[in-house]
Design a protein around this motif. Structure first.
Motif, PDB file in Angstrom:
ATOM      1  N   ASN A  82      14.396  -5.865 -13.842  1.00 26.86           N
ATOM      2  CA  ASN A  82      14.593  -5.240 -12.530  1.00 26.86           C
ATOM      3  C   ASN A  82      14.131  -6.186 -11.420  1.00 26.86           C
ATOM      4  OD1 ASN A  82      15.043  -3.076 -10.594  1.00 26.86           O
ATOM      5  ND2 ASN A  82      12.826  -2.811 -10.563  1.00 26.86           N
ATOM      6  N   TYR A  83      12.967  -6.791 -11.617  1.00 23.68           N
ATOM      7  CA  TYR A  83      12.455  -7.721 -10.612  1.00 23.68           C
ATOM      8  C   TYR A  83      13.312  -8.985 -10.577  1.00 23.68           C
ATOM      9  CZ  TYR A  83       9.142 -10.487  -7.868  1.00 23.68           C
ATOM     10  OH  TYR A  83       8.554 -11.257  -6.884  1.00 23.68           O
ATOM     11  N   CYS A  84      13.703  -9.471 -11.744  1.00 24.65           N
ATOM     12  CA  CYS A  84      14.539 -10.670 -11.798  1.00 24.65           C
ATOM     13  C   CYS A  84      15.855 -10.456 -11.057  1.00 24.65           C
ATOM     14  CB  CYS A  84      14.807 -11.040 -13.258  1.00 24.65           C
ATOM     15  SG  CYS A  84      15.765 -12.556 -13.472  1.00 24.65           S
ATOM     16  N   LYS A  85      16.460  -9.287 -11.217  1.00 26.93           N
ATOM     17  CA  LYS A  85      17.734  -9.009 -10.553  1.00 26.93           C
ATOM     18  C   LYS A  85      17.586  -9.013  -9.027  1.00 26.93           C
ATOM     19  CE  LYS A  85      18.522  -5.455 -13.323  1.00 26.93           C
ATOM     20  NZ  LYS A  85      19.146  -4.259 -13.957  1.00 26.93           N
ATOM     21  N   LYS A  86      16.451  -8.567  -8.552  1.00 28.04           N
ATOM     22  CA  LYS A  86      16.202  -8.618  -7.114  1.00 28.04           C
ATOM     23  C   LYS A  86      16.138 -10.069  -6.627  1.00 28.04           C
ATOM     24  CE  LYS A  86      13.629  -4.250  -6.967  1.00 28.04           C
ATOM     25  NZ  LYS A  86      14.433  -3.514  -5.973  1.00 28.04           N
ATOM     26  N   LEU A  87      15.449 -10.915  -7.401  1.00 24.74           N
ATOM     27  CA  LEU A  87      15.370 -12.327  -7.039  1.00 24.74           C
ATOM     28  C   LEU A  87      16.745 -12.987  -7.110  1.00 24.74           C
ATOM     29  CD1 LEU A  87      12.108 -13.435  -8.899  1.00 24.74           C
ATOM     30  CD2 LEU A  87      12.384 -13.035  -6.448  1.00 24.74           C
ATOM     31  N   LEU A  88      17.491 -12.686  -8.173  1.00 26.03           N
ATOM     32  CA  LEU A  88      18.820 -13.281  -8.328  1.00 26.03           C
ATOM     33  C   LEU A  88      19.746 -12.878  -7.177  1.00 26.03           C
ATOM     34  CD1 LEU A  88      19.374 -12.836 -12.169  1.00 26.03           C
ATOM     35  CD2 LEU A  88      18.930 -14.982 -10.951  1.00 26.03           C
ATOM     36  N   LYS A  89      19.687 -11.622  -6.781  1.00 26.28           N
ATOM     37  CA  LYS A  89      20.527 -11.169  -5.673  1.00 26.28           C
ATOM     38  C   LYS A  89      20.214 -11.936  -4.395  1.00 26.28           C
ATOM     39  CE  LYS A  89      21.930  -7.005  -3.161  1.00 26.28           C
ATOM     40  NZ  LYS A  89      21.749  -5.531  -3.026  1.00 26.28           N
ATOM     41  N   PRO A  95       1.098  -6.354  -8.513  1.00 24.59           N
ATOM     42  CA  PRO A  95       1.730  -5.566  -9.567  1.00 24.59           C
ATOM     43  C   PRO A  95       2.887  -4.700  -9.107  1.00 24.59           C
ATOM     44  CG  PRO A  95      -0.426  -4.676  -8.998  1.00 24.59           C
ATOM     45  CD  PRO A  95      -0.309  -6.001  -8.299  1.00 24.59           C
ATOM     46  N   TYR A  96       3.063  -4.551  -7.794  1.00 24.53           N
ATOM     47  CA  TYR A  96       4.188  -3.771  -7.268  1.00 24.53           C
ATOM     48  C   TYR A  96       5.147  -4.662  -6.481  1.00 24.53           C
ATOM     49  CZ  TYR A  96       2.138   0.558  -8.870  1.00 24.53           C
ATOM     50  OH  TYR A  96       1.662   1.566  -9.674  1.00 24.53           O
ATOM     51  N   SER A  97       5.289  -5.899  -6.916  1.00 23.45           N
ATOM     52  CA  SER A  97       6.160  -6.830  -6.195  1.00 23.45           C
ATOM     53  C   SER A  97       7.621  -6.382  -6.191  1.00 23.45           C
ATOM     54  CB  SER A  97       6.046  -8.239  -6.797  1.00 23.45           C
ATOM     55  OG  SER A  97       6.245  -8.214  -8.196  1.00 23.45           O
ATOM     56  N   ALA A  98       8.022  -5.630  -7.204  1.00 23.58           N
ATOM     57  CA  ALA A  98       9.398  -5.123  -7.235  1.00 23.58           C
ATOM     58  C   ALA A  98       9.564  -3.863  -6.393  1.00 23.58           C
ATOM     59  CB  ALA A  98       9.831  -4.840  -8.673  1.00 23.58           C
ATOM     60  N   TYR A  99       8.465  -3.330  -5.880  1.00 21.18           N
ATOM     61  CA  TYR A  99       8.480  -2.079  -5.124  1.00 21.18           C
ATOM     62  C   TYR A  99       7.697  -2.296  -3.827  1.00 21.18           C
ATOM     63  CZ  TYR A  99      10.054  -0.458  -9.637  1.00 21.18           C
ATOM     64  OH  TYR A  99      10.759  -0.308 -10.804  1.00 21.18           O
ATOM     65  N   PRO A 100       8.317  -2.923  -2.832  1.00 20.54           N
ATOM     66  CA  PRO A 100       7.597  -3.327  -1.617  1.00 20.54           C
ATOM     67  C   PRO A 100       7.037  -2.178  -0.792  1.00 20.54           C
ATOM     68  CG  PRO A 100       9.965  -3.662  -1.384  1.00 20.54           C
ATOM     69  CD  PRO A 100       9.726  -3.349  -2.818  1.00 20.54           C
ATOM     70  N   ASN A 101       7.452  -0.966  -1.083  1.00 16.80           N
ATOM     71  CA  ASN A 101       6.924   0.187  -0.341  1.00 16.80           C
ATOM     72  C   ASN A 101       5.692   0.777  -1.009  1.00 16.80           C
ATOM     73  OD1 ASN A 101       8.507   1.075  -2.552  1.00 16.80           O
ATOM     74  ND2 ASN A 101       8.678   3.117  -1.631  1.00 16.80           N
ATOM     75  N   GLN A 102       5.208   0.131  -2.084  1.00 13.03           N
ATOM     76  CA  GLN A 102       4.041   0.627  -2.793  1.00 13.03           C
ATOM     77  C   GLN A 102       3.012  -0.490  -2.967  1.00 13.03           C
ATOM     78  OE1 GLN A 102       6.022   2.173  -6.357  1.00 13.03           O
ATOM     79  NE2 GLN A 102       5.683   4.241  -5.630  1.00 13.03           N
ATOM     80  N   LYS A 103       1.739  -0.108  -2.982  1.00 13.48           N
ATOM     81  CA  LYS A 103       0.680  -1.095  -3.148  1.00 13.48           C
ATOM     82  C   LYS A 103      -0.488  -0.475  -3.895  1.00 13.48           C
ATOM     83  CE  LYS A 103      -2.247  -4.393  -0.650  1.00 13.48           C
ATOM     84  NZ  LYS A 103      -2.630  -4.919   0.678  1.00 13.48           N
ATOM     85  N   CYS A 104      -1.010  -1.223  -4.857  1.00 16.54           N
ATOM     86  CA  CYS A 104      -2.179  -0.791  -5.601  1.00 16.54           C
ATOM     87  C   CYS A 104      -3.433  -1.208  -4.843  1.00 16.54           C
ATOM     88  CB  CYS A 104      -2.182  -1.401  -6.999  1.00 16.54           C
ATOM     89  SG  CYS A 104      -3.571  -0.873  -8.021  1.00 16.54           S
ATOM     90  N   THR A 105      -4.269  -0.266  -4.480  1.00 16.67           N
ATOM     91  CA  THR A 105      -5.483  -0.551  -3.714  1.00 16.67           C
ATOM     92  C   THR A 105      -6.701  -0.008  -4.462  1.00 16.67           C
ATOM     93  OG1 THR A 105      -5.588   1.512  -2.470  1.00 16.67           O
ATOM     94  CG2 THR A 105      -4.117  -0.203  -1.622  1.00 16.67           C
ATOM     95  N   ALA A 106      -7.876  -0.318  -3.938  1.00 16.68           N
ATOM     96  CA  ALA A 106      -9.106   0.171  -4.544  1.00 16.68           C
ATOM     97  C   ALA A 106      -9.173   1.699  -4.532  1.00 16.68           C
ATOM     98  CB  ALA A 106     -10.308  -0.413  -3.832  1.00 16.68           C
TER      99      ALA A 106
END
Length: 415
Positions: A191-198, A398-409
């Motif tokens: 899924n992440y690779c396809k985003k980069l390829l696009k 860890p959420y590089s494929a989901y830019p609207n989400q972020k893992c925080t403390a």
């Protein structure tokens, strides 16, 4: 076991300050003392020694045990010995969960080192979250997880693909074929690779998945031959990697024009298949056995002395090794009566260690590690030639494929 559970529940009401951080229980001093008795600290070691992923997990067990032995030989942790409790989950997620419960509830291990596949990590995760224990996971993985009960020491997609995919497109071309094992990790990585390829104007001409342990790739090889992709992006794992590479070579396909590019093929799988079957193909990882550093020289020499001169180190055995040292450094900050999973986790935040790959650090926000991306091409001798490496360590996202989400403390946040 039931009495321990009631003790946890009794103190749960006082745990509000820690609940937002992911731990539903507060630890009493008596509970902490139970983790450091008679000069010993028990930890679980949960890697498959049998089954389809034993080809890789057996080496993770060895690296973990070696690190524990080294630490104990040097005096332990503040004079306390680390005692490993080893279990074999046999490459089966359900057995992973069963063994994890035993290690946490019956053996009262303060932390557990384990898992290779995401399927097994997902299987044990409820155990560690419900029992407020700590799991050290050494494998590259797909991200999209934000647990406060896991220390993630392997690479996430941005640390393996951000340099790798553009480099491959520039070098070989824009028509890509994806082949992976059928579980969450390959699908999320793709899924992440396809985003980069696009973003690079490239395309995926085919995407398919095979069962774990799959060994018959003739139909897949025929598709490679007919489709003629520029790059075969492989997220096949375990002993299936060996079968895929051997059958690719037997079919007479040429890695000079149609290479397999992998996130999962290491020196360990190459040793099983033979260097000739892997020669010419590529892997992206934070560590290769040929990496030149004083720390890696010591690591390789010690590993071969302990386990055999023919053994190889690789990017998951290296993280299996250094995560034990991160654990040791965190525990060393604590008094014996204060040792428990919560205090270890807090002591790990921002902790650094000069690992064989370079300096690594636990990111306080998401409990993943800063690592050093590298691109290697396999040679016929079974080792990789490092063609490119990052100038600096790279932050884990860890959420590089989901830019609207972020893992925080504080947990997963929508942004």
């Amino acid at each position: 076991m039931k009495n321990d559970r009631r003790t946890f529940i009794k103190h749960a009401a006082a745990a509000g300050a820690f609940g937002a951080a992911g731990f539903p229980h507060i630890w009493s001093k008596n509970a902490s003392l139970a983790y450091a008795q008679s000069g010993q600290i028990k930890v679980g070691v949960l890697f498959s020694l049998t089954g389809t992923t034993a080809i890789i997990e057996e080496s993770l067990n060895k690296a973990t045990i070696m690190a524990i032995e080294e630490i104990n030989a040097a005096g332990g942790v503040n004079g306390m010995k680390i005692v490993p409790v080893v279990e074999d989950p046999a490459s089966d997620p359900a057995t992973f969960a069963e063994k994890a419960r035993k290690l946490v509830l019956s053996d009262k291990c303060v932390s557990v080192f384990g898992s290779y596949t995401s399927a097994s990590r997902k299987a044990v995760l409820p155990v560690f979250e419900r029992q407020a224990n700590l799991y050290f996971y050494p494998t590259l993985y797909e991200g999209r997880e934000c647990s406060k009960n896991v220390i993630y020491t392997g690479a996430v997609p941005n640390q393996q693909q951000d340099d790798f995919v553009p480099w491959l497109v520039e070098k070989f071309g824009k028509r890509w074929y994806m082949i992976g094992s059928n579980y969450i990790y390959p699908k999320e990585e793709n899924n992440y690779c396809k985003k980069l390829l696009k973003s690079l104007g490239a395309e995926v001409i085919a995407e398919e998945y095979v069962p774990l342990g799959h060994s018959e790739f003739s139909s897949v090889i025929n598709k490679f031959r007919s489709e003629k992709p520029n790059v075969i992006f492989s997220t096949v794992v375990g002993d299936s990697v060996v079968a895929l590479h051997r059958q690719y070579r037997a079919a007479g396909l040429d890695p000079a024009t149609m290479p397999m590019a992998s996130l999962t093929t290491s020196e360990n799988e190459v040793a099983a298949m033979g260097g000739d079957a892997a020669a010419g193909h590529f892997t992206s990882a934070p560590y290769f056995m040929v990496h030149e550093s004083p720390e890696n020289k010591r690591f390789v020499e010690a590993y071969r002395k302990r386990w055999g001169a023919d053994k190889v180190t690789h990017f998951v055995s290296e993280s299996s090794y250094f995560q034990v040292y991160l654990f040791k450094q965190a525990v060393a900050k604590l008094k014996a009566g204060d040792i428990n999973p919560l205090t270890i986790r807090e002591a790990l935040k921002g902790e650094q260690f000069q690992a064989p790959q370079g300096l690594v650090k636990v990111e306080p926000e998401n409990l993943h590690c800063w690592l050093h991306p590298k691109i290697g091409q396999c040679q016929s001798d079974g080792q990789f030639k490092i063609l490119k490496q990052s100038a600096n360590w790279l932050e884990p996202n860890p959420y590089s494929a989901y830019p609207n989400q972020k893992c925080t403390a504080e947990g997963l946040k929508e942004i």
